[in-house]
Scaffold this active site. Structure first.
Site, short mmCIF file in Angstrom:
data_model
loop_
_atom_site.label_atom_id
_atom_site.label_comp_id
_atom_site.label_asym_id
_atom_site.label_seq_id
_atom_site.Cartn_x
_atom_site.Cartn_y
_atom_site.Cartn_z
N LYS A 175 -14.67 2.50 16.04
CA LYS A 175 -15.79 3.25 15.47
C LYS A 175 -17.00 3.02 16.35
O LYS A 175 -17.49 1.89 16.48
CB LYS A 175 -16.05 2.77 14.04
CG LYS A 175 -17.24 3.48 13.41
CD LYS A 175 -17.43 3.12 11.95
CE LYS A 175 -18.64 3.82 11.38
NZ LYS A 175 -18.87 3.48 9.99
N GLU A 217 -9.77 -3.07 20.17
CA GLU A 217 -10.07 -3.07 18.72
C GLU A 217 -8.87 -2.56 17.92
O GLU A 217 -8.54 -3.11 16.87
CB GLU A 217 -11.28 -2.18 18.43
CG GLU A 217 -12.63 -2.82 18.75
CD GLU A 217 -13.11 -3.75 17.64
OE1 GLU A 217 -12.33 -4.09 16.73
OE2 GLU A 217 -14.30 -4.14 17.67
N LYS A 245 -13.25 7.14 15.59
CA LYS A 245 -14.38 7.85 15.01
C LYS A 245 -15.59 7.74 15.92
O LYS A 245 -15.89 6.63 16.35
CB LYS A 245 -14.67 7.23 13.65
CG LYS A 245 -15.82 7.82 12.92
CD LYS A 245 -16.02 7.10 11.64
CE LYS A 245 -17.34 7.60 11.08
NZ LYS A 245 -17.85 6.79 10.06
N TYR A 296 -14.40 17.35 6.68
CA TYR A 296 -15.09 18.10 5.62
C TYR A 296 -14.62 19.56 5.60
O TYR A 296 -14.91 20.30 4.68
CB TYR A 296 -16.62 18.03 5.83
CG TYR A 296 -17.10 16.60 5.93
CD1 TYR A 296 -17.27 15.84 4.78
CD2 TYR A 296 -17.33 15.99 7.16
CE1 TYR A 296 -17.67 14.52 4.85
CE2 TYR A 296 -17.73 14.67 7.25
CZ TYR A 296 -17.90 13.93 6.09
OH TYR A 296 -18.28 12.62 6.18
C1 PBG Z 1 -20.49 3.91 6.87
C2 PBG Z 1 -19.86 5.16 7.36
C3 PBG Z 1 -20.47 6.12 8.16
C4 PBG Z 1 -19.55 7.16 8.27
C5 PBG Z 1 -18.41 6.80 7.57
N1 PBG Z 1 -18.62 5.53 7.03
C6 PBG Z 1 -21.83 6.17 8.72
C7 PBG Z 1 -22.28 5.14 9.65
O1 PBG Z 1 -21.52 4.29 10.12
O2 PBG Z 1 -23.46 5.16 9.92
C8 PBG Z 1 -19.80 8.44 9.00
C9 PBG Z 1 -19.04 9.62 8.53
C10 PBG Z 1 -19.58 10.91 9.00
O3 PBG Z 1 -20.54 10.99 9.79
O4 PBG Z 1 -19.04 11.93 8.55
N2 PBG Z 1 -19.91 2.77 7.22
#
Ligand code: PBG
Length: 325
Positions: free
Chosen positions: A195, A233, A248, A313
Site C-alpha cells: 500500500k 512486503e 493499492k 466503486y
Molecule cells: C485507510 C484506507 C484508505 C483507503 C483504504 N483504507 C485511505 C488512506 O490510507 O489514506 C483508500 C481507499 C480509496 O482511496 O479508495 N487505511
C-alpha cells in the site's frame, strides 16, 4: 513468416472472433464493492468527489445491498464512519461497534453475500492516523493488539474476511494469532501488502472522514518509487499467513501487481481507489471521456496485470454492463 502472409488483423475482423481470442476476461466474480457505513438511521449521504457513492446508515446499506446481491457481486467491503472517535481504539473494538452491528445485520438478511471488513484505525481515531500515536510518532507494536481486537470483533459478528489496511509491521501475524486463539481460525485475511502513500486516496478521505490531522502517512505507507520493497512486503505477509495479498492503488501500480503476481502463489487483489474512480468520473462529466468504456478498460488493465480480485466503486456499474453482454 512475416507480412504479407502474416496478418494479425485477420483475427480482428469479426466481433465474435475478437471475443474468442481475447486473452483476458472480466467477470462480476472478480469484484469487491467497498461501502461506507455510518451511525444513525435513514442516512444516505452522497460523497461529493465520488458520484454514486454514499455513506449509509445500516438500514440504508441494506437497501443498497439488495441491488449489489441481485447483480451477483460476491463480496462487499465495509469501512466505518463512526460519529464518535477516540484516541485508544475503544470505539473501534467495542463488542457492539458499528461495523460489528453492520455485519450482523447484513449477514442476517444476505447470508450468501460475503462481507469483508476494513481493519484500520484512521476512521476511528481523532487524529486520523492508522495507528496509535505518541507525540508525533505513529507507534507500531502498541497498535497491533488493537487491530487484532478489531478483527476479532468483526469475525465474531460474522465477517467472512478481514482486511488490514493500516500498514503496521507484523499486523497480519498479530491478527492471525488473535483470530486463531479466539475461535475464528477459518476467517481469511486479505492483507493490504503493498500500500503506497498515494495522493489518489484523496476522495476516500472525504468519504471515510479519516484524513490525518497532522503530518502524513509516509512513515507507514510505502514510498511510490519502490517496486522491490512492494514484493518484500507481499512476501512478508505471505509468511505471516495472509490468505490474499493486495496492491493499492491499482492503475498507477500495474507493474507492482504484475510483480507480486509473479512472486507469490496466493490470490492477488488490487484496489481501484477513490482517486482512480473520481478521475474517470470528472472527465466523463466534462464529456472528455466515455465513462463506461474507460471504466471497463481500467478494470481490464488491472486484471491483465495479474489481479484475481478487484476492489472497485465501479462494481455495480461494471456488473450491470457484464450482464448485458
Ligand atoms: C485507510 C484506507 C484508505 C483507503 C483504504 N483504507 C485511505 C488512506 O490510507 O489514506 C483508500 C481507499 C480509496 O482511496 O479508495 N487505511
Amino acid at each position: 513468416m512475416t507480412f504479407p502472409q502474416t496478418r494479425p488483423r485477420r483475427l480482428r475482423r469479426h466481433p465474435a472472433l475478437r471475443r474468442m481470442v481475447r486473452e483476458t476476461s472480466l467477470a462480476t466474480d472478480d469484484f469487491v464493492y467497498p461501502m461506507f457505513i455510518t451511525d444513525g438511521t435513514g442516512i444516505r449521504n452522497p460523497v461529493s468527489s465520488m458520484p454514486e457513492v454514499f455513506q449509509f446508515s445500516i438500514d440504508q446499506a441494506l437497501i443498497e445491498i439488495d441491488e449489489v446481491a441481485a447483480l451477483g457481486i460476491p463480496m462487499i467491503d465495509l469501512f466505518g464512519v463512526p460519529r464518535e472517535k477516540d484516541l485508544t481504539g475503544e470505539i473501534a473494538t467495542a463488542e457492539d461497534n458499528l461495523i460489528a452491528r453492520a455485519v450482523t445485520a447484513i449477514k442476517k438478511r444476505f447470508p450468501e453475500l460475503l462481507v469483508m471488513t476494513d481493519v484500520c484505525l484512521c476512521e476511528w481515531l481523532q487524529h486520523g492516523h492508522c495507528g496509535l500515536v505518541q507525540g508525533e510518532e505513529i507507534i507500531n507494536d502498541e497498535t497491533l493488539p488493537v487491530l487484532a481486537r478489531m478483527a476479532v470483533s468483526h469475525a465474531r459478528a460474522g465477517a467472512d474476511m478481514v482486511s488490514p489496511s493500516d500498514m503496521m509491521d507484523g499486523r497480519v501475524a498479530a491478527i492471525r494469532k488473535a483470530l486463531d486463539e479466539q475461535g475464528q481460525p477459518h476467517t481469511p485475511i486479505m492483507a493490504y501488502s503493498a500500500k503506497f502513500a498515494s495522493a489518489f486516496y484523496g476522495p476516500f478521505r472525504e468519504a471515510a472522514a479519516g484524513a490525518p490531522q497532522f503530518g502524513d502517512r509516509a512513515s507507514y505507507q510505502m514510498d511510490f518509487g519502490n517496486p522491490r520493497e512492494a514484493v518484500r512486503e507481499a512476501l512478508l505477509d505471505v509468511a505471516e499467513a495472509a490468505d490474499i495479498v493486495m496492491v493499492k492503488p491499482a492503475l498507477p501500480c500495474l507493474d507492482i501487481i504484475y510483480r507480486v503476481r509473479q512472486e507469490t502463489r496466493i490470490p492477488v487483489a488490487a484496489y481501484n481507489v477513490s482517486g482512480e474512480y473520481a478521475m474517470i468520473w470528472a472527465a466523463a462529466n466534462n464529456d472528455w471521456l466515455d465513462l463506461e468504456r474507460c471504466m471497463m478498460e481500467s478494470l481490464m488493465a488491472i486484471k491483465r496485470a495479474g489481479a484475481d480480485i478487484i476492489l472497485t466503486y465501479f462494481a455495480k456499474r461494471a456488473a450491470r454492463l457484464l450482464r448485458a453482454y
